[in-house]
Design an enzyme around this catalytic site. Structure first.
Site, PDB file in Angstrom:
ATOM      1  N   ASP A   1     -25.781  13.433  -9.703  1.00 28.90           N
ATOM      2  CA  ASP A   1     -25.433  13.762 -11.078  1.00 28.90           C
ATOM      3  C   ASP A   1     -26.274  14.976 -11.468  1.00 28.90           C
ATOM      4  O   ASP A   1     -27.275  15.293 -10.813  1.00 28.90           O
ATOM      5  CB  ASP A   1     -25.740  12.561 -11.978  1.00 28.90           C
ATOM      6  CG  ASP A   1     -25.632  12.898 -13.456  1.00 28.90           C
ATOM      7  OD1 ASP A   1     -24.584  13.425 -13.863  1.00 28.90           O
ATOM      8  OD2 ASP A   1     -26.610  12.660 -14.187  1.00 28.90           O
ATOM      9  N   MET A   2     -25.898  15.656 -12.550  1.00 30.43           N
ATOM     10  CA  MET A   2     -26.626  16.871 -12.914  1.00 30.43           C
ATOM     11  C   MET A   2     -27.558  16.653 -14.115  1.00 30.43           C
ATOM     12  O   MET A   2     -28.769  16.565 -13.969  1.00 30.43           O
ATOM     13  CB  MET A   2     -25.638  18.003 -13.183  1.00 30.43           C
ATOM     14  CG  MET A   2     -24.952  18.494 -11.920  1.00 30.43           C
ATOM     15  SD  MET A   2     -26.066  19.230 -10.689  1.00 30.43           S
ATOM     16  CE  MET A   2     -26.327  20.841 -11.405  1.00 30.43           C
ATOM     17  N   ASP A   3     -27.019  16.563 -15.330  1.00 25.69           N
ATOM     18  CA  ASP A   3     -27.853  16.453 -16.528  1.00 25.69           C
ATOM     19  C   ASP A   3     -28.668  15.168 -16.513  1.00 25.69           C
ATOM     20  O   ASP A   3     -28.125  14.079 -16.325  1.00 25.69           O
ATOM     21  CB  ASP A   3     -26.981  16.510 -17.795  1.00 25.69           C
ATOM     22  CG  ASP A   3     -26.323  17.856 -17.974  1.00 25.69           C
ATOM     23  OD1 ASP A   3     -27.040  18.866 -17.910  1.00 25.69           O
ATOM     24  OD2 ASP A   3     -25.096  17.908 -18.161  1.00 25.69           O
TER      25      ASP A   3
ATOM     26  N   GLY B   1     -20.047  14.696 -15.135  1.00 27.81           N
ATOM     27  CA  GLY B   1     -19.021  14.662 -16.162  1.00 27.81           C
ATOM     28  C   GLY B   1     -18.672  16.044 -16.665  1.00 27.81           C
ATOM     29  O   GLY B   1     -17.733  16.212 -17.441  1.00 27.81           O
TER      30      GLY B   1
ATOM     31  N   LYS C   1     -16.724   8.709 -10.974  1.00 29.62           N
ATOM     32  CA  LYS C   1     -17.490   9.350  -9.902  1.00 29.62           C
ATOM     33  C   LYS C   1     -17.363   8.592  -8.579  1.00 29.62           C
ATOM     34  O   LYS C   1     -17.285   9.197  -7.512  1.00 29.62           O
ATOM     35  CB  LYS C   1     -18.952   9.483 -10.318  1.00 29.62           C
ATOM     36  CG  LYS C   1     -19.163  10.421 -11.499  1.00 29.62           C
ATOM     37  CD  LYS C   1     -20.639  10.569 -11.833  1.00 29.62           C
ATOM     38  CE  LYS C   1     -20.826  11.417 -13.074  1.00 29.62           C
ATOM     39  NZ  LYS C   1     -22.252  11.640 -13.396  1.00 29.62           N
TER      40      LYS C   1
ATOM     41  N   ASN D   1     -22.157   6.716 -17.035  1.00 27.46           N
ATOM     42  CA  ASN D   1     -21.044   7.166 -16.202  1.00 27.46           C
ATOM     43  C   ASN D   1     -21.417   7.305 -14.729  1.00 27.46           C
ATOM     44  O   ASN D   1     -20.597   7.713 -13.911  1.00 27.46           O
ATOM     45  CB  ASN D   1     -20.461   8.481 -16.730  1.00 27.46           C
ATOM     46  CG  ASN D   1     -21.463   9.624 -16.736  1.00 27.46           C
ATOM     47  OD1 ASN D   1     -22.668   9.426 -16.571  1.00 27.46           O
ATOM     48  ND2 ASN D   1     -20.985  10.830 -16.940  1.00 27.46           N
TER      49      ASN D   1
END
Length: 267
Positions: free
Chosen positions: A9-11, A45, A193, A219
């Site tokens: 995931d990124m953030d 997302g 995901k 998520n």
């Protein structure tokens, strides 16, 4: 069994609070991954075009599970494009009209994301940080694009009540999930995901036991529950920590890179 796929995931996970990462440290790890034929997947997302911008040198060599699984691209090749029906779009728009919440709604399409003309300049500019392709529209109805997600921002304290409300009102056509920092994503049921990771695993003939994933928000839960090596960040929400098998340092302490180094040493 050796690791063959690492999804991040990124953030709040791969990115620190300054929306950056330790590039020198990651580049060294990525070269080791290439040598070992380990796939690197960005699972977020956020919009595909925004995600690519974080990896300018390797963006054509890696895979992206964007828009919470609605858009899956491997080395510039589209593998999956979700699409909401016109009936679903109108049902979701109606609930936002009833809440008078158009100014904080983002409609996410394949070609661009869209905000209403009533959205403030501040909201528009903040949204551009996550959606590099963003347009203002006079009406959400009739947008000529493939729509695969809605997202909206609220006060953190409101989220539990709002999530319950949205699940009751539109849970039959979309899946409302928390995506962190007061945001709620409305995604196509069955497309998340984990489904994007599964598609890539099938494409590459990689098992769950050969896959690792990192996350911090609601998520990410399906993805973390799906893989054998699941890591929650120290800054993750409690349900995410419960879903993961392992815990790593926070996103501001290079938690993903720390764990990646250990995974590669385990090889």
């Amino acid at each position: 069994m050796p690791i063959r796929l690492i999804a991040v995931d990124m953030d709040g996970t791969f990115l620190n609070s300054r929306k950056s990462y330790n590039k020198e440290r990651f580049d060294k790890l990525y070269q080791r991954m290439v040598e070992k034929d380990i796939r690197f997947v960005v699972a977020s997302g956020n919009q595909y075009y925004q995600l690519r911008s974080f990896f300018p040198e390797i963006q054509n060599d890696i895979a992206f599970v964007a828009e919470n699984g609605a858009y899956v691209v491997d080395r510039n090749k589209e593998l999956s494009v979700g699409e909401m029906s016109a009936e679903t779009i109108e049902k979701v728009l109606k609930i936002f009209r009833d809440l008078n919440a158009y100014p904080q709604l983002v409609v996410c399409g394949k070609n661009s994301a869209y905000v209403d003309l009533s959205a403030s300049d501040y909201f528009y500019e903040k949204t551009r940080e996550y959606y590099h392709r963003l347009k203002r529209v006079a009406s959400f109805s009739g947008i000529e694009d493939t729509i695969f997600k809605f997202t909206a921002n609220f006060q953190e304290a409101e989220l539990p009540e709002l999530l319950e409300h949205f699940r009751k009102e539109v849970g039959d056509v979309v899946s409302p999930v928390s995506s962190g920092h007061g945001s709620i994503d409305f995604i196509i049921p069955g497309l998340h995901k984990a489904s994007g990771i599964q598609l890539l695993q099938k494409e590459w003939h990689i098992s769950d036991e050969e896959t690792a994933a990192f996350g911090d928000s609601g998520n990410d839960i399906e993805m973390l529950q799906h893989v054998a090596y699941s890591f929650a960040m120290a800054n993750a929400a409690e349900p995410v920590k419960q879903a993961a098998k392992y815990l790593t340092a926070s996103n501001n302490e290079d938690g993903v890179l720390v764990a990646m180094e250990r995974l590669l040493e385990m090889e």
